[in-house]
Design a protein around this motif. Structure first.
Motif, PDB file in Angstrom:
ATOM      1  N   THR A  24      30.444  41.039  45.144  1.00 27.87           N
ATOM      2  CA  THR A  24      30.123  42.310  44.503  1.00 27.87           C
ATOM      3  C   THR A  24      31.297  43.272  44.652  1.00 27.87           C
ATOM      4  OG1 THR A  24      29.090  43.251  46.464  1.00 27.87           O
ATOM      5  CG2 THR A  24      27.659  42.032  44.965  1.00 27.87           C
ATOM      6  N   GLY A  25      31.592  43.994  43.601  1.00 27.93           N
ATOM      7  CA  GLY A  25      32.732  44.897  43.609  1.00 27.93           C
ATOM      8  C   GLY A  25      34.028  44.184  43.263  1.00 27.93           C
ATOM      9  N   ALA A  26      33.921  43.026  42.625  1.00 28.61           N
ATOM     10  CA  ALA A  26      35.103  42.257  42.225  1.00 28.61           C
ATOM     11  C   ALA A  26      35.962  43.079  41.271  1.00 28.61           C
ATOM     12  CB  ALA A  26      34.679  40.959  41.550  1.00 28.61           C
ATOM     13  N   SER A  27      37.272  42.986  41.444  1.00 29.92           N
ATOM     14  CA  SER A  27      38.201  43.751  40.605  1.00 29.92           C
ATOM     15  C   SER A  27      39.181  42.811  39.906  1.00 29.92           C
ATOM     16  CB  SER A  27      38.989  44.742  41.460  1.00 29.92           C
ATOM     17  OG  SER A  27      39.986  45.389  40.679  1.00 29.92           O
ATOM     18  N   PRO A  28      39.502  43.123  38.645  1.00 35.18           N
ATOM     19  CA  PRO A  28      40.512  42.347  37.935  1.00 35.18           C
ATOM     20  C   PRO A  28      41.932  42.735  38.349  1.00 35.18           C
ATOM     21  CG  PRO A  28      39.677  44.061  36.494  1.00 35.18           C
ATOM     22  CD  PRO A  28      38.871  44.130  37.770  1.00 35.18           C
ATOM     23  N   ASN A  29      42.068  43.816  39.113  1.00 31.04           N
ATOM     24  CA  ASN A  29      43.366  44.325  39.525  1.00 31.04           C
ATOM     25  C   ASN A  29      43.899  43.528  40.716  1.00 31.04           C
ATOM     26  OD1 ASN A  29      45.533  45.769  40.572  1.00 31.04           O
ATOM     27  ND2 ASN A  29      44.555  47.764  40.381  1.00 31.04           N
ATOM     28  N   PRO A  30      45.006  42.792  40.537  1.00 33.51           N
ATOM     29  CA  PRO A  30      45.535  41.976  41.631  1.00 33.51           C
ATOM     30  C   PRO A  30      45.913  42.774  42.885  1.00 33.51           C
ATOM     31  CG  PRO A  30      46.575  41.385  39.556  1.00 33.51           C
ATOM     32  CD  PRO A  30      45.762  42.623  39.302  1.00 33.51           C
ATOM     33  N   ALA A  31      46.092  44.076  42.749  1.00 32.84           N
ATOM     34  CA  ALA A  31      46.445  44.906  43.904  1.00 32.84           C
ATOM     35  C   ALA A  31      45.226  45.255  44.765  1.00 32.84           C
ATOM     36  CB  ALA A  31      47.128  46.187  43.438  1.00 32.84           C
ATOM     37  N   ARG A  32      44.024  45.015  44.253  1.00 30.42           N
ATOM     38  CA  ARG A  32      42.799  45.365  44.987  1.00 30.42           C
ATOM     39  C   ARG A  32      42.430  44.266  45.984  1.00 30.42           C
ATOM     40  NH1 ARG A  32      40.562  50.459  44.132  1.00 30.42           N
ATOM     41  NH2 ARG A  32      38.841  49.437  45.158  1.00 30.42           N
ATOM     42  N   PRO A  33      41.971  44.636  47.178  1.00 32.39           N
ATOM     43  CA  PRO A  33      41.586  43.626  48.172  1.00 32.39           C
ATOM     44  C   PRO A  33      40.545  42.629  47.662  1.00 32.39           C
ATOM     45  CG  PRO A  33      41.743  45.781  49.203  1.00 32.39           C
ATOM     46  CD  PRO A  33      41.891  46.007  47.717  1.00 32.39           C
ATOM     47  N   SER A  34      39.577  43.092  46.874  1.00 35.53           N
ATOM     48  CA  SER A  34      38.539  42.167  46.395  1.00 35.53           C
ATOM     49  C   SER A  34      39.137  41.045  45.545  1.00 35.53           C
ATOM     50  CB  SER A  34      37.453  42.911  45.612  1.00 35.53           C
ATOM     51  OG  SER A  34      37.976  43.485  44.434  1.00 35.53           O
ATOM     52  N   HIS A  35      40.161  41.360  44.794  1.00 34.95           N
ATOM     53  CA  HIS A  35      40.831  40.349  43.955  1.00 34.95           C
ATOM     54  C   HIS A  35      41.498  39.295  44.848  1.00 34.95           C
ATOM     55  CE1 HIS A  35      42.662  39.124  40.083  1.00 34.95           C
ATOM     56  NE2 HIS A  35      43.658  38.708  40.848  1.00 34.95           N
ATOM     57  N   LYS A  58      33.581  39.856  31.078  1.00 37.09           N
ATOM     58  CA  LYS A  58      35.015  39.572  31.111  1.00 37.09           C
ATOM     59  C   LYS A  58      35.259  38.467  32.141  1.00 37.09           C
ATOM     60  CE  LYS A  58      36.101  44.336  29.891  1.00 37.09           C
ATOM     61  NZ  LYS A  58      36.739  45.577  30.347  1.00 37.09           N
ATOM     62  N   GLU A  59      36.519  38.173  32.405  1.00 35.12           N
ATOM     63  CA  GLU A  59      36.846  37.173  33.409  1.00 35.12           C
ATOM     64  C   GLU A  59      37.766  37.746  34.471  1.00 35.12           C
ATOM     65  OE1 GLU A  59      38.419  33.522  31.860  1.00 35.12           O
ATOM     66  OE2 GLU A  59      36.502  32.935  30.988  1.00 35.12           O
ATOM     67  N   ILE A  60      37.568  37.287  35.691  1.00 29.87           N
ATOM     68  CA  ILE A  60      38.484  37.563  36.799  1.00 29.87           C
ATOM     69  C   ILE A  60      38.837  36.207  37.390  1.00 29.87           C
ATOM     70  CG2 ILE A  60      38.785  38.630  39.069  1.00 29.87           C
ATOM     71  CD1 ILE A  60      36.745  40.781  38.236  1.00 29.87           C
ATOM     72  N   LEU A  61      40.119  35.915  37.434  1.00 26.92           N
ATOM     73  CA  LEU A  61      40.604  34.638  37.963  1.00 26.92           C
ATOM     74  C   LEU A  61      39.912  33.453  37.301  1.00 26.92           C
ATOM     75  CD1 LEU A  61      40.849  35.666  41.725  1.00 26.92           C
ATOM     76  CD2 LEU A  61      42.759  35.301  40.147  1.00 26.92           C
ATOM     77  N   GLY A  62      39.668  33.594  36.007  1.00 25.88           N
ATOM     78  CA  GLY A  62      39.068  32.511  35.240  1.00 25.88           C
ATOM     79  C   GLY A  62      37.565  32.370  35.393  1.00 25.88           C
ATOM     80  N   ARG A  63      36.934  33.277  36.123  1.00 20.80           N
ATOM     81  CA  ARG A  63      35.484  33.229  36.346  1.00 20.80           C
ATOM     82  C   ARG A  63      34.809  34.371  35.602  1.00 20.80           C
ATOM     83  NH1 ARG A  63      33.276  28.945  38.435  1.00 20.80           N
ATOM     84  NH2 ARG A  63      31.640  30.283  39.225  1.00 20.80           N
ATOM     85  N   THR A  64      33.711  34.080  34.921  1.00 18.39           N
ATOM     86  CA  THR A  64      32.949  35.086  34.200  1.00 18.39           C
ATOM     87  C   THR A  64      32.382  36.104  35.187  1.00 18.39           C
ATOM     88  OG1 THR A  64      32.351  33.518  32.480  1.00 18.39           O
ATOM     89  CG2 THR A  64      30.964  35.489  32.673  1.00 18.39           C
ATOM     90  N   VAL A  65      32.470  37.377  34.819  1.00 21.85           N
ATOM     91  CA  VAL A  65      31.952  38.461  35.653  1.00 21.85           C
ATOM     92  C   VAL A  65      30.518  38.776  35.232  1.00 21.85           C
ATOM     93  CG1 VAL A  65      32.298  40.837  36.425  1.00 21.85           C
ATOM     94  CG2 VAL A  65      34.285  39.418  35.831  1.00 21.85           C
ATOM     95  N   TYR A  66      29.657  38.989  36.213  1.00 24.49           N
ATOM     96  CA  TYR A  66      28.256  39.309  35.977  1.00 24.49           C
ATOM     97  C   TYR A  66      27.983  40.757  36.381  1.00 24.49           C
ATOM     98  CZ  TYR A  66      28.033  34.360  35.300  1.00 24.49           C
ATOM     99  OH  TYR A  66      28.261  33.095  34.819  1.00 24.49           O
TER     100      TYR A  66
END
Length: 142
Positions: A24-35, A58-66
């Motif tokens: 939860t709180g996943a970010s597409p921004n590579p600078a963010r800790p969650s990424h 959308k996708e983050i690291l190739g995974r669909t975001v929910y």
């Protein structure tokens, strides 16, 4: 359970038995800790489902975001919480409301709510707070 310190075996067991994680709180921004943590966990073989209502579809690291935990396509073993402490209780409620609640709720560094933890534990869900699996994994699993 107290949450100041954790027995190494407790954390190691979680990290070795969990296979699927909702982040939860996943970010597409590579600078963010969650990424970075999501990337780390995926590299270690975990199946990670990013959860972020603002990025849903959308996708983050190739995974669909929910958008929510309820939207996930399958039950997860663990919910990794990258949200402020004030939101932890809501995440616990959402997780406990799932048809198949997770075995573990893991709140990231700086995230703590003892009442939310007590609620999760009363429902049989293990709780970890103020820890990062990307830090604990190399230390405890290798």
């Amino acid at each position: 359970m107290q949450h100041e310190t954790y027995d190494q075996a407790y954390l190691r067991d979680i990290l070795k038995t969990v296979k699927t994680i909702a982040l939860t709180g996943a970010s597409p921004n590579p600078a963010r800790p969650s990424h970075g943590v999501m990337h780390f966990l995926m590299q270690r073989g975990y199946t990670v489902f990013p959860v972020n209502p603002g990025q849903a579809g959308k996708e983050i690291l190739g995974r669909t975001v929910y958008a929510t935990l309820a939207d996930l396509p399958e039950p997860v073993d663990m919910v990794d919480v990258f949200r402020a402490s004030e939101y932890l209780d809501g995440v616990v409620d959402e997780a406990l409301g799932l048809p198949a609640p997770p075995k573990v709720i893991w709140a990231q560094l700086g995230v703590r709510d003892d009442q939310a933890a007590a609620k999760a534990e009363a429902a049989g869900v293990k709780m970890v707070m103020n820890r990062c699996p990307a830090i604990e994994y190399p230390r405890l699993v290798g």
